[in-house]
Design a protein around this motif. Structure first.
Motif, short mmCIF file in Angstrom:
data_model
loop_
_atom_site.label_atom_id
_atom_site.label_comp_id
_atom_site.label_asym_id
_atom_site.label_seq_id
_atom_site.Cartn_x
_atom_site.Cartn_y
_atom_site.Cartn_z
N LEU A 96 -37.15 22.42 -7.09
CA LEU A 96 -36.32 23.46 -8.02
C LEU A 96 -34.74 24.04 -7.53
N HIS A 97 -34.57 23.47 -6.30
CA HIS A 97 -33.28 23.59 -5.89
C HIS A 97 -32.35 22.68 -6.40
N GLY A 98 -32.63 21.99 -7.38
CA GLY A 98 -31.65 20.99 -8.03
C GLY A 98 -32.52 19.85 -8.62
N PHE A 99 -32.75 19.69 -9.93
CA PHE A 99 -33.35 18.51 -10.82
C PHE A 99 -32.58 18.17 -11.77
N ASP A 100 -32.88 16.89 -12.39
CA ASP A 100 -32.09 16.59 -13.54
C ASP A 100 -33.01 15.71 -14.30
N PHE A 101 -33.68 16.14 -15.44
CA PHE A 101 -34.27 15.49 -16.35
C PHE A 101 -33.64 14.97 -17.41
N GLY A 102 -32.20 15.17 -17.68
CA GLY A 102 -31.30 14.73 -18.67
C GLY A 102 -30.98 16.03 -19.11
N PRO A 103 -30.04 15.74 -20.16
CA PRO A 103 -29.51 17.13 -21.06
C PRO A 103 -30.14 17.42 -22.29
N GLY A 104 -30.50 18.58 -22.29
CA GLY A 104 -31.18 19.17 -23.46
C GLY A 104 -32.41 18.74 -24.01
N VAL A 105 -33.41 18.20 -23.03
CA VAL A 105 -34.48 17.52 -23.12
C VAL A 105 -35.76 18.48 -23.44
N PHE A 106 -35.49 19.88 -22.87
CA PHE A 106 -36.50 20.89 -23.09
C PHE A 106 -36.00 21.98 -24.13
N ASP A 107 -37.06 22.68 -24.46
CA ASP A 107 -36.89 23.77 -25.41
C ASP A 107 -37.09 25.07 -24.51
N ALA A 108 -37.82 25.07 -23.16
CA ALA A 108 -38.05 26.04 -22.45
C ALA A 108 -38.52 25.63 -21.07
N VAL A 109 -38.06 26.56 -20.11
CA VAL A 109 -38.21 26.08 -18.69
C VAL A 109 -39.18 27.49 -18.44
N VAL A 110 -40.26 27.37 -17.79
CA VAL A 110 -41.17 28.26 -17.24
C VAL A 110 -41.30 27.98 -15.83
N CYS A 111 -41.21 29.47 -15.10
CA CYS A 111 -41.18 29.16 -13.59
C CYS A 111 -41.81 30.66 -13.16
#
Length: 268
Positions: A96-111
């Motif tokens: 979580l200190h830095g991740f990259d799944f690509g730009p705009g690939v999710f509609d929501a991030v839950v933490c």
């Protein structure tokens, strides 16, 4: 000293998922239901990233609600357990200190469950929020839940004395003594927990910490990273007293010991 992985302490429970689930049962999937309620009320799309997914309980609930879930954690034992016991989400290892799944690939991030507070420094928090902002599509949501740093302004009830807990797992009684202290210079809530069992094993001491974020400070960080704060309140939520249940509206204060945040990515 408890060993750390990228600043996040490894503990007896993160390395032993079955023990974690025995210590913190959640048969009603309360946190997952609360998160799904937030997503539904604010019209989030189906693609969800669950950061700090642990044993996959919340990710599996969101998957069962019809979401396409990617669930990420730093603990390989947790991820291996989740893949077997909570199939459906796509489980991946990420920091979580830095991740990259690509730009705009999710509609929501839950933490959830104070995972965001493993960002101990401003730089780590900046990297987390920048990663979330990049991962979210237009009007994507960030839904997070954590301890409230403001609760410790003038309050010492959680700090005054150690707390004891015990539970039985596979016929062995596990006892823990937990002590909390505030490191004001680092703005951290530090925890020392000593585990002992009735089977003759040596006690195990663990140390971990959470960043103490204050409501206005958190609002500033979110705004600086291109988020519009839709909700920021102390309850009701999945770990408040009284507990959240379906139909309860979000609160209007930020004084109690938990913070609940829903923020929307502003359009570029």
């Amino acid at each position: 000293m408890t060993p750390e992985v990228n600043g996040r302490a490894r503990t007896l429970l993160t390395d032993r998922p079955e023990l974690y689930e025995a210590r913190f049962p959640d048969p009603g999937r309360l946190a997952g239901r609360w998160a799904e309620d937030c997503l539904r009320r604010h019209g989030a799309g189906p693609r969800v990233l669950d950061m700090g997914c642990g044993t996959g309980r919340d990710a599996a609930h969101l998957h069962g609600a019809g979401r396409r879930v990617t669930a990420a954690d730093l603990s390989e034992p947790m991820l291996a357990y989740a893949r077997i016991h909570r199939p459906g989400p796509d489980y991946v290892r990420a920091d979580l200190h830095g991740f990259d799944f690509g730009p705009g690939v999710f509609d929501a991030v839950v933490c959830l469950d104070s995972a965001l507070l493993y960002c101990h420094t401003n730089e780590q928090l900046d990297r987390f929020l920048s990663s979330c902002r990049r991962a979210l599509g237009p009007a994507g949501l960030l839904v997070t839940e954590m301890r409230n740093g403001a609760y410790f302004l003038g309050r010492t009830d959680l700090l005054d004395s150690p707390t004891d807990a015990a539970f039985t797992w596979r016929g062995v009684v596990h006892r823990s003594v937990t002590t909390l202290g505030v490191d004001r210079t680092a703005q951290l809530l530090r925890r020392t927990r000593v585990w002992s069992t009735g089977d003759g094993a040596e006690p195990v001491e663990e140390r971990s910490a959470w960043r103490l974020l204050f409501p206005q400070e958190l609002r500033h960080f979110l705004t600086a990273h291109g988020f519009e704060v839709l909700e920021l309140h102390d309850g009701p939520g999945p770990r408040t007293d009284p507990l959240w249940h379906e139909g309860l509206p979000p609160g209007r204060t930020a004084d109690a010991d938990r913070l609940h945040v829903v923020a929307r990515a502003a359009r570029h």
